[in-house]
Design a protein around this motif. Structure first.
Motif, PDB file in Angstrom:
ATOM      1  N   GLU A 103       0.824  -1.206   0.000  1.00 27.82           N
ATOM      2  CA  GLU A 103       0.000   0.000   0.000  1.00 27.82           C
ATOM      3  C   GLU A 103       0.863   1.263   0.000  1.00 27.82           C
ATOM      4  OE1 GLU A 103      -3.321   2.195   2.877  1.00 27.82           O
ATOM      5  OE2 GLU A 103      -2.180   0.479   3.612  1.00 27.82           O
ATOM      6  N   VAL A 104       1.843   1.286   0.901  1.00 25.40           N
ATOM      7  CA  VAL A 104       2.683   2.479   1.033  1.00 25.40           C
ATOM      8  C   VAL A 104       3.521   2.689  -0.225  1.00 25.40           C
ATOM      9  CG1 VAL A 104       4.633   3.461   2.306  1.00 25.40           C
ATOM     10  CG2 VAL A 104       2.738   2.405   3.551  1.00 25.40           C
ATOM     11  N   MET A 105       4.075   1.609  -0.762  1.00 28.74           N
ATOM     12  CA  MET A 105       4.935   1.769  -1.939  1.00 28.74           C
ATOM     13  C   MET A 105       4.137   2.138  -3.180  1.00 28.74           C
ATOM     14  SD  MET A 105       8.266  -0.632  -1.522  1.00 28.74           S
ATOM     15  CE  MET A 105       7.933  -2.012  -0.455  1.00 28.74           C
ATOM     16  N   ALA A 106       2.962   1.546  -3.329  1.00 27.77           N
ATOM     17  CA  ALA A 106       2.130   1.907  -4.474  1.00 27.77           C
ATOM     18  C   ALA A 106       1.745   3.384  -4.415  1.00 27.77           C
ATOM     19  CB  ALA A 106       0.882   1.027  -4.516  1.00 27.77           C
ATOM     20  N   ALA A 107       1.406   3.869  -3.227  1.00 20.94           N
ATOM     21  CA  ALA A 107       1.037   5.283  -3.071  1.00 20.94           C
ATOM     22  C   ALA A 107       2.197   6.211  -3.399  1.00 20.94           C
ATOM     23  CB  ALA A 107       0.547   5.534  -1.647  1.00 20.94           C
TER      24      ALA A 107
END
Length: 410
Positions: free
Chosen positions: A262-266
């Protein structure tokens, strides 16, 4: 201590490969892995083939010394040239790993790379990577690597929290890996990776988010995030067995993975392999893709594994035994195996299913196809690529990748 080598048939003293190994070689990429087996200290979770000065003392004499290691490894590169004969391929990727490669002088790493260039040639767009401990480099060291032909570097960050690093027995200080990214950029490195580990005993969700935020804030174009695996024989396994720290938890691992994705995609990082994210296709690790897609690579160094045309072999593990073999004009190979077509089919499924574009359904046997239909109905495989003839993991499928693979290889 390092894990044991597999069994296999003997490697000829001159390292000769079966003629079949080089059939069609010109159509396959060729890479080199260079193993540097030295570490200043042993991390508590590590079972890699690495050695501290204390562990080597009295077991290998001058042959095991890191002072002449670049010369010893160059001898194996020259052996590779003899074994591969008139193979016309230039080397597409070079990856220097360990251990801590940057315990050697930058001039040693550059000399090892120069040996590959002299013996084989490097492709014009070759990817040349080294791993590095954040405390073992400085701006001058990084500049020397870049000037010597390295264009990608991977720093072992693991965590941004001191108490997590302490459990892992990591010796660098929080904040140093992030500064290393800036120093590598200033030295001219186009591609920079940070390695993270999640699921360490005592790590919280907030700790993990802080590590992700620190890593991404440093601006690497590639991040690897691995679940902590507790290997038998390691200091961490002994501490868990004594009840000093809790055992790792699979559910926690799954939660941490979801947070990471989630964090990396964002932040603009796309997954391209289950444990790897990059800002663009150009930022992906080509050397690892070479492994995952079953191409050819020569692994030089103690305990290093190689694969050429369906022949896989591995070197003796101890640096002293490795150096002694080469000094005597013999291959340091400890054993090898010839992979059958079925072996190679299974390995393709095992490795390529972890990639973003998955595997062709045509590789699956009837039982595997039936398993793939169940996985599709359970939301573990993506419908659109499946309809186009490929098995591609969904996010939920990535969490259960090992189980999906086991079913599909039947």
């Amino acid at each position: 201590m390092p894990s044991a080598l597999p069994d296999g048939e003997p490697v000829p003293d001159d390292g000769t490969l079966p003629a079949s190994a080089l059939t069609g070689a010109a159509d396959r990429p060729l890479g080199f892995y260079l193993h540097v087996p030295y570490c200043a200290t042993r991390c508590g979770y590590c079972d890699f083939n690495t050695y501290t000065a204390t562990e080597l003392r009295g077991t290998g004499g001058v042959l095991a010394s890191r002072d002449n290691y670049a010369d010893t490894l160059t001898d194996e590169i020259r052996l590779a040239r003899k074994v591969l004969g008139d193979d016309p391929r230039e080397v597409r990727t070079v990856f220097v790993g360990g251990g801590t490669p940057t315990l050697l002088g930058a001039s040693d790493l550059v000399r090892m790379l120069r040996a590959i260039r002299d013996e084989f040639g490097l492709a014009p767009d070759a990817e040349v990577t080294t791993e590095a401990n954040p405390e073992s480099v400085d701006p001058a060291y990084l500049a020397a690597l870049r000037a010597g032909g390295f264009n990608r570097i991977s720093f072992g960050m693991q965590s941004a929290r001191q108490h997590v690093l302490k459990v892992l027995d990591r010796t660098h200080t929080p904040g140093r890996p992030e500064r290393c990214v800036a120093e590598a950029r200033a030295a001219g490195f186009e591609h920079v990776n940070l390695d993270l580990i999640y699921g360490t005993p005592g790590e919280s969700d907030d700790d993990w988010r802080a590590s992700l935020d620190a890593a991404l804030g440093a601006g690497p174009d590639h991040v690897s995030a691995y679940a902590l695996i507790v290997e038998e024989g390691t200091q961490l396994a002994r501490r868990i067995r004594r009840g000093e720290v809790p055992m790792t938890d699979d559910d926690v691992h799954a939660d941490r993975y979801l947070i990471a994705d989630e964090v990396m995609a964002a932040a603009g990082y796309d997954w391209y392999e289950v444990s790897n994210w990059a800002t663009s296709p150009a930022a992906r690790c080509l050397h690892n893709e070479l492994y995952w897609r079953g191409a050819d690579w020569w692994g030089a160094g103690p305990g290093a594994h190689s694969h050429v045309g369906g022949v896989r072999w591995w070197n003796v593990k101890h640096p002293g035994a490795y150096a002694a073999a080469l000094a005597a004009g013999r291959s340091p190979g400890a054993g090898r195996e010839l992979l059958s077509e079925e072996d190679r089919r299974v390995e393709r499924i095992l490795l390529e299913l972890r990639l973003r574009d998955g595997v062709p359904l045509s590789l699956l046997r009837p039982a595997g196809l039936e398993a793939s239909r169940r996985a599709l109905s359970e939301g573990l495989l993506d419908r659109a690529p499946y309809d186009d003839g490929r098995a591609v993991l969904t996010l939920r499928g990535r969490l259960l990748a090992d189980a999906v693979v086991r079913d599909l290889v039947d």
